[in-house]
Design an enzyme around this catalytic site. Structure first.
Site, PDB file in Angstrom:
ATOM      1  N   HIS A  97      75.580 -39.396  92.438  1.00 11.34           N
ATOM      2  CA  HIS A  97      75.121 -39.231  91.062  1.00 11.34           C
ATOM      3  C   HIS A  97      76.363 -39.177  90.185  1.00 11.34           C
ATOM      4  O   HIS A  97      77.485 -39.346  90.681  1.00 11.34           O
ATOM      5  CB  HIS A  97      74.260 -37.972  90.905  1.00 11.34           C
ATOM      6  N   ASP A 145      82.230 -33.990  88.989  1.00 12.45           N
ATOM      7  CA  ASP A 145      82.907 -33.654  90.237  1.00 12.45           C
ATOM      8  C   ASP A 145      82.670 -34.690  91.333  1.00 12.45           C
ATOM      9  O   ASP A 145      83.250 -34.579  92.418  1.00 12.45           O
ATOM     10  CB  ASP A 145      82.504 -32.251  90.726  1.00 12.45           C
TER      11      ASP A 145
END
Length: 302
Positions: A61, A65
């Protein structure tokens, strides 16, 4: 054989001792990268692996991060004089997100191809291996990935003779070639026995537990799964943030009958993940805590 290296195992923010999320796999001279968090390039350098053979980057996704290391990696690939196209795979919006990040890496000597995932499960055939994507349950659209390498059956002399296959074709068929002849078409199954067990690795992160994950990871040689929180009492927060505890990941591993479980994507509050393993191993004994640079080579069973 499939070589795997957990380049970074941190979630949310990098720490002095923990890079952000990324996994690299190598097979047959090619590399696959899953996620590209901050520190990915450093992890590849520390491992001593090359950037150039990367032929596909898969994104679970688009939270920072998991993708913040991409612009720098693209620049490095460009500086290495790469000219081969690079395939990127990820949820809907992939091209828009990558092109936005490319504002600081606009001129690349290689083309980028995009495969945006739209279905709950999708399969991508690569050179000798397969990538299976499966949708999971996070607060944005998110996918897990399974890497599979099939293994053909052993050469069967009796089978070849029963099918009246001439000896001159045996070697080609054994290598998987299909041979059209004027009178018929020869196929590998005419000289090979039943398919043997291949190699399978499943990677999932940023999700609540799902039966879909159990099905995707079933019988994996290695299951790499997020363990955002080590303390079982953090389950309420895990539910709120749509993440998992170590214990929930272990239950998934047990249900999926995997050979071993690596936990990853730790919260910054989880400083020593090993502290929680004794209790987690009561659920699934073959559990270990991931760490930056943790590596393994998965080989075919004889």
């Amino acid at each position: 054989m499939l070589e795997l290296c957990l380049l970074g195992c941190g979630g949310m923010m990098p720490l002095p001792y923990r890079k952000l999320t990324s996994l690299m796999a190598r097979y047959n001279g090619k590399s696959v990268l899953i996620d590209c968090g901050e520190g990915t390039q450093v992890g590849i350098r520390e491992k001593g692996w090359s950037f150039k053979p990367i032929e596909v980057i898969c994104f679970t996704h688009y939270h920072a991060d998991h993708i913040s290391g991409l612009p720098g990696l693209l620049l490095t690939l460009g500086n290495a004089q790469r000219t081969e196209s690079l395939l990127m795979v990820g949820p809907k919006g992939l091209a828009r997100v990558v092109n936005a990040l490319r504002t600081i890496a606009p001129d690349l000597p290689f083309p980028i191809e995009y495969r945006e995932l739209k279905e709950k499960t999708e399969s991508i055939e690569m050179d000798g291996y397969r990538i299976r994507a499966f949708r999971v349950n996070h607060n944005v659209v998110c996918y897990g990935y399974t890497l599979e390498i099939d293994r053909a059956g052993k050469f069967d002399v009796d089978r070849a003779r029963e099918n009246e296959v001439e000896v001159k074709y045996w070697s080609r068929l054994q290598k998987g070639e299909i041979i059209p002849l004027p009178e018929r078409t020869l196929t590998p199954d005419m000289v090979l026995g039943p398919a043997r067990k291949g190699i399978k690795c499943t990677y999932t992160t940023d999700t609540r537990p799902l039966q879909t994950i159990v099905e995707a990871a079933a019988d994996s040689d290695l299951f790499i799964c997020e363990g955002m929180y080590g303390d079982a009492e953090m389950k309420e927060k895990a539910v709120e943030k749509k993440h998992m505890t170590f214990q929930e990941a272990a239950y998934l591993a047990k249900q999926a009958n995997v050979k071993q479980l690596w936990l990853t994507h730790f919260s910054p509050s989880v400083v020593y993940p090993e502290e929680y393993l004794p209790e987690v191993k009561k659920i699934f004994p073959a559990t270990s805590a991931g760490k930056d640079g943790k590596s393994i080579t998965l080989a075919f069973e004889e």
